[in-house]
Design an enzyme around this catalytic site. Sequence first.
Site, PDB file in Angstrom:
ATOM      1  N   HIS A  54       0.815  -1.161  -0.018  1.00  0.00           N
ATOM      2  CA  HIS A  54       0.004   0.314   0.191  1.00  0.00           C
ATOM      3  C   HIS A  54       1.250   1.167   0.594  1.00  0.00           C
ATOM      4  O   HIS A  54       2.195   1.294   0.604  1.00  0.00           O
ATOM      5  CB  HIS A  54      -0.867   0.113   1.633  1.00  0.00           C
ATOM      6  CG  HIS A  54      -1.811  -1.161   1.690  1.00  0.00           C
ATOM      7  ND1 HIS A  54      -1.204  -2.173   2.394  1.00  0.00           N
ATOM      8  CD2 HIS A  54      -2.914  -1.688   1.133  1.00  0.00           C
ATOM      9  CE1 HIS A  54      -2.352  -2.665   2.563  1.00  0.00           C
ATOM     10  NE2 HIS A  54      -3.542  -2.453   1.982  1.00  0.00           N
ATOM     11  N   ASP A  57       2.142   1.975   3.482  1.00  0.00           N
ATOM     12  CA  ASP A  57       3.349   1.084   3.808  1.00  0.00           C
ATOM     13  C   ASP A  57       4.971   1.156   3.317  1.00  0.00           C
ATOM     14  O   ASP A  57       5.806   0.944   4.840  1.00  0.00           O
ATOM     15  CB  ASP A  57       3.521  -0.546   3.180  1.00  0.00           C
ATOM     16  CG  ASP A  57       1.841  -1.101   3.639  1.00  0.00           C
ATOM     17  OD1 ASP A  57       1.486  -0.561   4.554  1.00  0.00           O
ATOM     18  OD2 ASP A  57       1.214  -1.900   2.988  1.00  0.00           O
ATOM     19  N   GLU A 217     -10.105 -13.142  -1.596  1.00  0.00           N
ATOM     20  CA  GLU A 217      -8.716 -13.834  -0.988  1.00  0.00           C
ATOM     21  C   GLU A 217      -9.512 -15.376  -0.265  1.00  0.00           C
ATOM     22  O   GLU A 217     -10.464 -15.520  -0.469  1.00  0.00           O
ATOM     23  CB  GLU A 217      -8.380 -12.839   0.487  1.00  0.00           C
ATOM     24  CG  GLU A 217      -7.626 -12.652   1.148  1.00  0.00           C
ATOM     25  CD  GLU A 217      -7.527 -12.015   1.885  1.00  0.00           C
ATOM     26  OE1 GLU A 217      -7.777 -12.355   3.543  1.00  0.00           O
ATOM     27  OE2 GLU A 217      -6.847 -11.056   1.649  1.00  0.00           O
ATOM     28  N   HIS A 220     -11.672 -13.868   3.011  1.00  0.00           N
ATOM     29  CA  HIS A 220     -12.786 -13.705   2.787  1.00  0.00           C
ATOM     30  C   HIS A 220     -14.153 -14.524   1.802  1.00  0.00           C
ATOM     31  O   HIS A 220     -15.447 -14.430   2.760  1.00  0.00           O
ATOM     32  CB  HIS A 220     -12.329 -12.602   1.355  1.00  0.00           C
ATOM     33  CG  HIS A 220     -11.407 -11.455   1.862  1.00  0.00           C
ATOM     34  ND1 HIS A 220     -11.380  -9.979   1.726  1.00  0.00           N
ATOM     35  CD2 HIS A 220     -10.824 -11.461   3.607  1.00  0.00           C
ATOM     36  CE1 HIS A 220     -10.149  -9.613   2.014  1.00  0.00           C
ATOM     37  NE2 HIS A 220     -10.295  -9.915   3.072  1.00  0.00           N
ATOM     38  N   ASP A 245      -5.048 -13.952  -3.440  1.00  0.00           N
ATOM     39  CA  ASP A 245      -4.477 -13.487  -2.598  1.00  0.00           C
ATOM     40  C   ASP A 245      -4.843 -14.409  -1.452  1.00  0.00           C
ATOM     41  O   ASP A 245      -5.837 -15.422  -1.044  1.00  0.00           O
ATOM     42  CB  ASP A 245      -5.462 -11.938  -1.270  1.00  0.00           C
ATOM     43  CG  ASP A 245      -4.891 -11.008  -1.651  1.00  0.00           C
ATOM     44  OD1 ASP A 245      -3.748 -10.902  -2.789  1.00  0.00           O
ATOM     45  OD2 ASP A 245      -5.184 -10.211  -1.820  1.00  0.00           O
ATOM     46  N   ASP A 255     -11.737 -12.343  10.421  1.00  0.00           N
ATOM     47  CA  ASP A 255     -10.507 -12.179   9.262  1.00  0.00           C
ATOM     48  C   ASP A 255      -9.503 -12.748   9.825  1.00  0.00           C
ATOM     49  O   ASP A 255      -9.008 -12.016  10.201  1.00  0.00           O
ATOM     50  CB  ASP A 255     -10.696 -10.932   8.677  1.00  0.00           C
ATOM     51  CG  ASP A 255      -9.837 -11.587   7.078  1.00  0.00           C
ATOM     52  OD1 ASP A 255      -9.532 -12.163   7.050  1.00  0.00           O
ATOM     53  OD2 ASP A 255      -9.134 -10.467   6.406  1.00  0.00           O
ATOM     54  N   ASP A 257      -5.995 -14.285   8.446  1.00  0.00           N
ATOM     55  CA  ASP A 257      -5.424 -14.470   8.028  1.00  0.00           C
ATOM     56  C   ASP A 257      -4.441 -14.666   8.445  1.00  0.00           C
ATOM     57  O   ASP A 257      -2.490 -15.211   8.501  1.00  0.00           O
ATOM     58  CB  ASP A 257      -4.778 -12.916   7.987  1.00  0.00           C
ATOM     59  CG  ASP A 257      -5.081 -11.824   7.556  1.00  0.00           C
ATOM     60  OD1 ASP A 257      -6.141 -12.492   5.949  1.00  0.00           O
ATOM     61  OD2 ASP A 257      -6.015 -10.749   7.597  1.00  0.00           O
ATOM     62  N   ASP A 287      -1.835 -13.036   1.679  1.00  0.00           N
ATOM     63  CA  ASP A 287      -1.485 -11.821   1.765  1.00  0.00           C
ATOM     64  C   ASP A 287      -2.151 -12.520   4.154  1.00  0.00           C
ATOM     65  O   ASP A 287      -3.537 -12.934   3.969  1.00  0.00           O
ATOM     66  CB  ASP A 287      -2.896 -11.062   1.650  1.00  0.00           C
ATOM     67  CG  ASP A 287      -3.760  -9.801   2.626  1.00  0.00           C
ATOM     68  OD1 ASP A 287      -3.579  -9.615   3.431  1.00  0.00           O
ATOM     69  OD2 ASP A 287      -4.632  -9.466   1.937  1.00  0.00           O
TER      70      ASP A 287
END
Length: 388
Positions: A54, A57, A217, A220, A245, A255, A257, A287
């Site tokens: 991003h 980032d 993702e 998601h 992702d 979420d 991850d 991700d």
Amino acid sequence: MNYQPTPEDRFTFGLWTVGWQGRDPFGDATRRALDPVETVQRLAGLGAHGVTFHDDDLIPFGSSDTERESHIKRFRQALDATGMAVPMATTNLFTHPVFKDGAFTANDRDVRRYALRKTIRNIDLAAELGAKTYVAWGGREGAESGAAKDVRVALDRMKEAFDLLGEYVTAQGYDLRFAIEPKPNEPRGDILLPTVGHALAFIERLERPELYGVNPEVGHEQMAGLNFPHGIAQALWAGKLFHIDLNGQSGIKYDQDLRFGAGDLRAAFWLVDLLESAGYEGPKHFDFKPPRTEDLDGVWASAAGCMRNYLILKERTAAFRADPEVQEALRAARLDELAQPTAGDGLTALLADRTAFEDFDVEAAAARGMAFEQLDQLAMDHLLGARG
């Protein structure tokens, strides 16, 4: 098989993934911040192909132009020194409080205009660094109250934003496509374009639909209780899987991850089987968030585990497909028949064919077993390492 990844495997990571400090709604950070240069160097050492980011980032929000150029210069030097690529970039349109009601669909017009300019600025940097895909995740595009947002009008504003971005990259001559990342909820109570299907339908309404695809993702789609490999299959069928992702998720909850392969391992098996058999050539982007229980050694172990798990599953799915008993089971399950057109001889012939209806033996057809359980158990045997 050697499970050591190489750049040819096209594994990529976001700066925000290994760089997550462990801060969550209930606790502070458990790790120090990572310098993007350090991240590039460590990921290159693990065998990754590239890194994504991003805007915030790489360049802290509010940096001056001079500071911005300094951050970009250091990052570019690290890329050049390691050979790491930047296949994808995206914009942070969710962290700063200005985006509390969204970005492209915020009720405040001035916020929407700011979001577009912020995105366009980072698109320029993405193109400069060689990115081919620009991901758009609308994490704040949504509502908690039915009274707070006219969804039809919000979708008009979403369409307007993407049409403007498509106009911009076309005018600039950038070799860049957009990938919309769906998510059903979190951080908003309900997010617009919550699933792959919603995003695919939305794309068809855009002025330049050829520039837009999806970035699904794992977690998601699974947060919505959906079958992720099925969503990927539909994206591939539509020619719209521009990016993906990879991570792990254990059912319908927040979420998580998790690293890839953790969570729903069966879904991961079928996902790798699909990506490899379909010839997907894009980046395999992780991700994920290393758990806040880990120190930095655990961060890099988690990143390495993502790649290792993919390679193990790649080996297992290839063995599954090559197994003669599996091939026989596939025929018994009549997968080859599914590939035949139902009425390849046309509607007239179908209507004239008495065996298709008048003389069709419904009871005999109903009595036929499909042999799916034997086929599925063979898949389980390969997944669990019980077959060669």
